[in-house]
Write a protein that holds these residues in place. Structure first.
Motif, PDB file in Angstrom:
ATOM      1  N   ILE A 177       0.708  -1.402   0.381  1.00 17.38           N
ATOM      2  CA  ILE A 177      -0.141   0.126  -0.172  1.00 17.38           C
ATOM      3  C   ILE A 177       0.795   1.020  -0.232  1.00 17.38           C
ATOM      4  O   ILE A 177       0.820   2.267  -0.874  1.00 17.38           O
ATOM      5  CB  ILE A 177      -1.178   0.205   1.423  1.00 17.38           C
ATOM      6  N   ILE A 178       1.860   0.560   0.494  1.00 16.11           N
ATOM      7  CA  ILE A 178       2.277   2.188   0.886  1.00 16.11           C
ATOM      8  C   ILE A 178       3.412   2.758  -0.206  1.00 16.11           C
ATOM      9  O   ILE A 178       3.216   3.950  -0.547  1.00 16.11           O
ATOM     10  CB  ILE A 178       3.904   2.357   2.170  1.00 16.11           C
ATOM     11  N   ILE A 179       4.014   1.669  -0.892  1.00 16.01           N
ATOM     12  CA  ILE A 179       4.526   1.962  -1.678  1.00 16.01           C
ATOM     13  C   ILE A 179       4.026   2.565  -3.392  1.00 16.01           C
ATOM     14  O   ILE A 179       4.126   3.262  -4.007  1.00 16.01           O
ATOM     15  CB  ILE A 179       5.574  -0.095  -3.173  1.00 16.01           C
ATOM     16  N   GLY A 180       2.467   1.406  -3.228  1.00 14.83           N
ATOM     17  CA  GLY A 180       1.834   1.684  -4.145  1.00 14.83           C
ATOM     18  C   GLY A 180       1.068   3.602  -4.459  1.00 14.83           C
ATOM     19  O   GLY A 180       1.397   4.092  -5.455  1.00 14.83           O
ATOM     20  N   ALA A 181       0.990   3.826  -3.032  1.00 14.51           N
ATOM     21  CA  ALA A 181       1.177   5.542  -3.206  1.00 14.51           C
ATOM     22  C   ALA A 181       1.371   6.204  -3.438  1.00 14.51           C
ATOM     23  O   ALA A 181       1.309   7.120  -3.837  1.00 14.51           O
ATOM     24  CB  ALA A 181       0.993   5.543  -1.099  1.00 14.51           C
ATOM     25  N   VAL A 182       2.460   5.590  -3.837  1.00 13.46           N
ATOM     26  CA  VAL A 182       3.726   6.650  -4.195  1.00 13.46           C
ATOM     27  C   VAL A 182       3.009   7.214  -5.860  1.00 13.46           C
ATOM     28  O   VAL A 182       3.263   7.870  -6.270  1.00 13.46           O
ATOM     29  CB  VAL A 182       4.956   5.772  -4.510  1.00 13.46           C
ATOM     30  N   PHE A 183       2.302   6.602  -6.381  1.00 14.30           N
ATOM     31  CA  PHE A 183       1.920   7.113  -7.689  1.00 14.30           C
ATOM     32  C   PHE A 183       0.654   7.688  -7.765  1.00 14.30           C
ATOM     33  O   PHE A 183       0.334   8.186  -8.734  1.00 14.30           O
ATOM     34  CB  PHE A 183       1.870   5.528  -8.541  1.00 14.30           C
ATOM     35  N   LEU A 184       0.476   8.238  -6.451  1.00 14.09           N
ATOM     36  CA  LEU A 184      -0.756   8.446  -6.384  1.00 14.09           C
ATOM     37  C   LEU A 184      -0.133  10.565  -6.387  1.00 14.09           C
ATOM     38  O   LEU A 184      -0.489  10.886  -5.360  1.00 14.09           O
ATOM     39  CB  LEU A 184      -1.760   8.562  -5.214  1.00 14.09           C
ATOM     40  N   ASP A 185      -0.102  10.646  -7.146  1.00 18.42           N
ATOM     41  CA  ASP A 185       0.134  12.177  -7.715  1.00 18.42           C
ATOM     42  C   ASP A 185      -0.808  12.940  -8.436  1.00 18.42           C
ATOM     43  O   ASP A 185      -1.009  12.303  -9.822  1.00 18.42           O
ATOM     44  CB  ASP A 185       1.861  12.369  -8.259  1.00 18.42           C
ATOM     45  N   PRO A 186      -1.323  14.047  -7.556  1.00 14.74           N
ATOM     46  CA  PRO A 186      -2.046  14.794  -8.441  1.00 14.74           C
ATOM     47  C   PRO A 186      -1.481  15.479  -9.693  1.00 14.74           C
ATOM     48  O   PRO A 186      -2.098  16.083 -10.198  1.00 14.74           O
ATOM     49  CB  PRO A 186      -1.924  15.735  -7.391  1.00 14.74           C
ATOM     50  N   ASN A 187       0.260  15.721  -9.851  1.00 17.21           N
ATOM     51  CA  ASN A 187       0.493  16.502 -11.432  1.00 17.21           C
ATOM     52  C   ASN A 187       0.509  15.345 -12.279  1.00 17.21           C
ATOM     53  O   ASN A 187       0.627  15.900 -13.777  1.00 17.21           O
ATOM     54  CB  ASN A 187       1.762  16.661 -10.649  1.00 17.21           C
ATOM     55  N   VAL A 188      -0.043  13.520 -11.871  1.00 11.60           N
ATOM     56  CA  VAL A 188       0.056  13.158 -13.486  1.00 11.60           C
ATOM     57  C   VAL A 188      -1.085  12.910 -13.217  1.00 11.60           C
ATOM     58  O   VAL A 188      -1.433  12.485 -14.323  1.00 11.60           O
ATOM     59  CB  VAL A 188       0.875  11.629 -12.614  1.00 11.60           C
ATOM     60  N   ILE A 189      -2.386  12.157 -11.798  1.00  9.83           N
ATOM     61  CA  ILE A 189      -3.033  11.446 -12.317  1.00  9.83           C
ATOM     62  C   ILE A 189      -3.732  12.876 -11.604  1.00  9.83           C
ATOM     63  O   ILE A 189      -5.022  13.149 -10.496  1.00  9.83           O
ATOM     64  CB  ILE A 189      -3.524  10.175 -11.126  1.00  9.83           C
ATOM     65  N   GLU A 190      -4.995  13.129 -12.915  1.00 12.76           N
ATOM     66  CA  GLU A 190      -6.317  13.469 -12.234  1.00 12.76           C
ATOM     67  C   GLU A 190      -7.708  13.569 -11.059  1.00 12.76           C
ATOM     68  O   GLU A 190      -8.021  12.400 -11.546  1.00 12.76           O
ATOM     69  CB  GLU A 190      -7.054  14.283 -13.926  1.00 12.76           C
ATOM     70  N   GLY A 191      -7.729  14.790 -10.649  1.00 11.61           N
ATOM     71  CA  GLY A 191      -8.673  13.752 -10.122  1.00 11.61           C
ATOM     72  C   GLY A 191      -8.425  14.121  -8.683  1.00 11.61           C
ATOM     73  O   GLY A 191      -9.635  13.776  -7.876  1.00 11.61           O
ATOM     74  N   LEU A 192      -6.788  13.921  -8.250  1.00 11.34           N
ATOM     75  CA  LEU A 192      -6.715  13.449  -6.954  1.00 11.34           C
ATOM     76  C   LEU A 192      -6.883  14.772  -6.260  1.00 11.34           C
ATOM     77  O   LEU A 192      -6.372  15.937  -6.810  1.00 11.34           O
ATOM     78  CB  LEU A 192      -5.274  12.500  -6.931  1.00 11.34           C
ATOM     79  N   PRO A 193      -7.029  15.237  -4.790  1.00 17.87           N
ATOM     80  CA  PRO A 193      -7.521  16.114  -4.195  1.00 17.87           C
ATOM     81  C   PRO A 193      -5.993  16.793  -3.742  1.00 17.87           C
ATOM     82  O   PRO A 193      -5.045  15.446  -3.881  1.00 17.87           O
ATOM     83  CB  PRO A 193      -7.888  15.618  -2.960  1.00 17.87           C
ATOM     84  N   HIS A 194      -6.004  17.748  -4.074  1.00 19.82           N
ATOM     85  CA  HIS A 194      -4.454  18.079  -3.673  1.00 19.82           C
ATOM     86  C   HIS A 194      -4.697  20.421  -3.447  1.00 19.82           C
ATOM     87  O   HIS A 194      -5.694  20.621  -3.244  1.00 19.82           O
ATOM     88  CB  HIS A 194      -3.936  18.748  -5.115  1.00 19.82           C
ATOM     89  N   ILE A 195      -3.352  20.363  -2.552  1.00 19.67           N
ATOM     90  CA  ILE A 195      -3.113  21.223  -2.838  1.00 19.67           C
ATOM     91  C   ILE A 195      -3.046  22.342  -3.727  1.00 19.67           C
ATOM     92  O   ILE A 195      -1.554  22.138  -4.457  1.00 19.67           O
ATOM     93  CB  ILE A 195      -2.917  22.112  -1.141  1.00 19.67           C
ATOM     94  N   TYR A 196      -3.433  23.486  -3.865  1.00 19.63           N
ATOM     95  CA  TYR A 196      -3.200  24.452  -5.384  1.00 19.63           C
ATOM     96  C   TYR A 196      -1.712  25.499  -5.194  1.00 19.63           C
ATOM     97  O   TYR A 196      -2.436  26.367  -4.575  1.00 19.63           O
ATOM     98  CB  TYR A 196      -3.809  24.376  -6.740  1.00 19.63           C
ATOM     99  N   TYR A 197      -0.787  25.830  -4.909  1.00 24.63           N
ATOM    100  CA  TYR A 197      -0.272  26.459  -4.930  1.00 24.63           C
ATOM    101  C   TYR A 197       1.467  26.768  -6.143  1.00 24.63           C
ATOM    102  O   TYR A 197       1.843  26.256  -6.768  1.00 24.63           O
ATOM    103  CB  TYR A 197       0.463  26.186  -3.716  1.00 24.63           C
TER     104      TYR A 197
END
Length: 463
Positions: free
Chosen positions: A242-262
């Motif tokens: 789970i920890i390693i797989g979560a590395v791919f959850l980058d909002p700059n790559v995957i659209e729609g993920l919650p993020h802070i825009y700055y």
């Protein structure tokens, strides 16, 4: 991830050189503290690192009026600290013991397996999973050089084949470098560096004679009978995935993920929440036998988290000043693969190699009027399909090789290095000092490998 350092540097006025003093002071204290004032350093390293880091941070905020660089650095540090802490906790609940004769061949086989594994679970994951079994296997003949070669091979050079292997390569992936680019273009230097380091390790380890230790006859008989692997803490493998797989959850790559825009960048927090939650579940439900067998404690990870807080913030001026110098028009003609290899490598050795990679990727692309903020530009740069042909591909190879391989040159070049050192010291192994590591091991053993990789791969282009 850290934003484009060169654009940030160019947007700011020239930084005063005295701003690098806190970074040099911190590195000097990391090097000299354990030797000359060990008692003070042991009890105050957290305070020293935090105060120096906050001093530079305050200068940026209140004197320079620069909020952008601190925010991007904080985001990068948070991602770094969460991933390293989560992997440390998950690996701490996995007990692997190798019942075998600790021959040089067995040691080389173990680190070679670690080098392969690093490409699937990262150099950090592989290091934390294997360092304790490696120490236990050699407990009757353990020496500092064995830990150093472990750092060279498993914690750094091994992770050269996939973006999962090492943070610099993952930064390239999320910016547009194809996932299998590293496997396609870096496999030959991977074989060359791993083979040379394993050969050196084997030759040095052959000279390690056991003195002052006589194992019980039944222990010798069991070891010589057959090689066995004892494994407990299997449930942690699920959380580790789970920890390693979560590395791919980058909002700059995957659209729609919650993020802070700055400042034009999407800063992740979902990924870190998942990793911390998985780490909590690991620790909460870990096998007590596995934790006890690993002599698990939070001291090593706390040392890394506090020291790298200081390193991340004090190195901001060093990164920006190097970007300002290297990006000056007068130096454009010198931006060649040879220049990129040695400059990226030198800075990766003493600064964190991930932002150094981002820095010099941007510099190399700027020479061809390309931007690392443009995914299509990065893809063309990596594949050599732009108007400039394969010259761009060769430059990316140089930056990638240097940032990963030179990360082993010092304890602070790559996150796992200091973690492995801390775990080894908690096991009672007297590790070399900062400069002792460089002088006694990096220069005589690692530097020749770096030179050969440069000469055959970057300079002659034989591979």
């Amino acid at each position: 991830m850290l934003n484009n350092f060169i654009l940030l540097a160019q947007a700011q006025q020239a930084l005063p050189m005295f701003l690098i003093i806190p970074f040099l002071l911190l590195i000097g204290m990391i090097a000299a503290g354990p030797i000359f004032f060990g008692h003070f350093w042991e009890h105050n390293y957290k305070t020293v690192a935090v105060v120096l880091g906050l001093t530079v941070l305050a200068y940026y905020l209140f004197v320079l009026g620069d909020v952008h660089m601190p925010v991007h650095t904080l985001a990068e540090y948070f991602t770094f600290a969460v991933l390293l802490s989560s992997l440390y906790i998950a690996a701490g609940g996995i007990y692997l013991n190798v019942n075998a004769n600790a021959t040089p061949a067995m040691n080389v086989a173990l680190v070679a397996v670690g080098a392969i594994l690093a490409n699937f679970i990262g150099t950090t994951g592989a290091s934390l999973l294997l360092i304790r079994p490696f120490i236990r296997l050699n407990i009757h003949r353990i020496k500092p050089y064995q830990i150093v070669f472990f750092i060279f091979i498993v914690s750094n050079a091994g992770g050269l084949l996939t973006p999962l292997g090492d943070p610099p390569l993952f930064i390239g992936f999320i910016k547009g470098v194809p996932f299998f680019w590293t496997l396609q273009h870096l496999i030959s230097p991977w074989f060359l560096s791993i083979a040379l380091l394993c050969l050196m390790f084997f030759l040095v380890d052959r000279r390690n004679k056991i003195t002052g230790y006589t194992p019980r006859p039944e222990v010798v008989a069991k070891i010589n009978e057959k090689t066995e692997f004892h494994f407990s803490g299997r449930r942690n493998l699920f959380w580790l995935a789970i920890i390693i797989g979560a590395v791919f959850l980058d909002p700059n790559v995957i659209e729609g993920l919650p993020h802070i825009y700055y400042d034009g960048t999407k800063i992740s927090f979902l990924r870190e929440i998942i990793q911390l939650s998985a780490a909590f579940m690991c620790y909460r439900y870990s096998s007590k036998t596995a934790l006890a067998g690993n002599q698990f404690s939070f001291h090593p990870i706390l040392e890394v988290v506090f020291l790298f807080f200081g390193i991340f913030f004090t190195m901001m001026p060093a990164l920006q000043i190097s970007a300002q110098i290297a990006s000056a028009p007068a130096y454009a003609q010198y931006i060649t693969p040879n220049f990129l290899y040695w400059t990226t490598g030198s800075l990766s050795a003493f600064l964190d190699n991930a932002p150094t990679y981002a820095n010099f990727l941007s510099l190399a692309m700027a020479k061809f009027d390309m931007s690392q903020g443009n995914v299509e530009h990065v893809r063309q740069f990596a594949l050599g399909t732009s108007a400039f042909g394969r010259e761009t591909l060769i430059q990316l190879e140089a930056v990638s090789l240097a940032s990963v391989l030179f990360g082993a040159f010092t304890y602070i070049g790559n996150g796992p290095n200091f973690m492995v050192k801390a775990i080894a010291e908690s096991a009672g192994i007297k590790m070399p000092s900062f400069f002792g590591y460089v002088i006694r091991y990096s220069i005589p053993f690692l530097l020749p490998v770096l030179i050969l990789v440069w000469f055959f791969v970057v300079h002659l282009r034989l591979f």
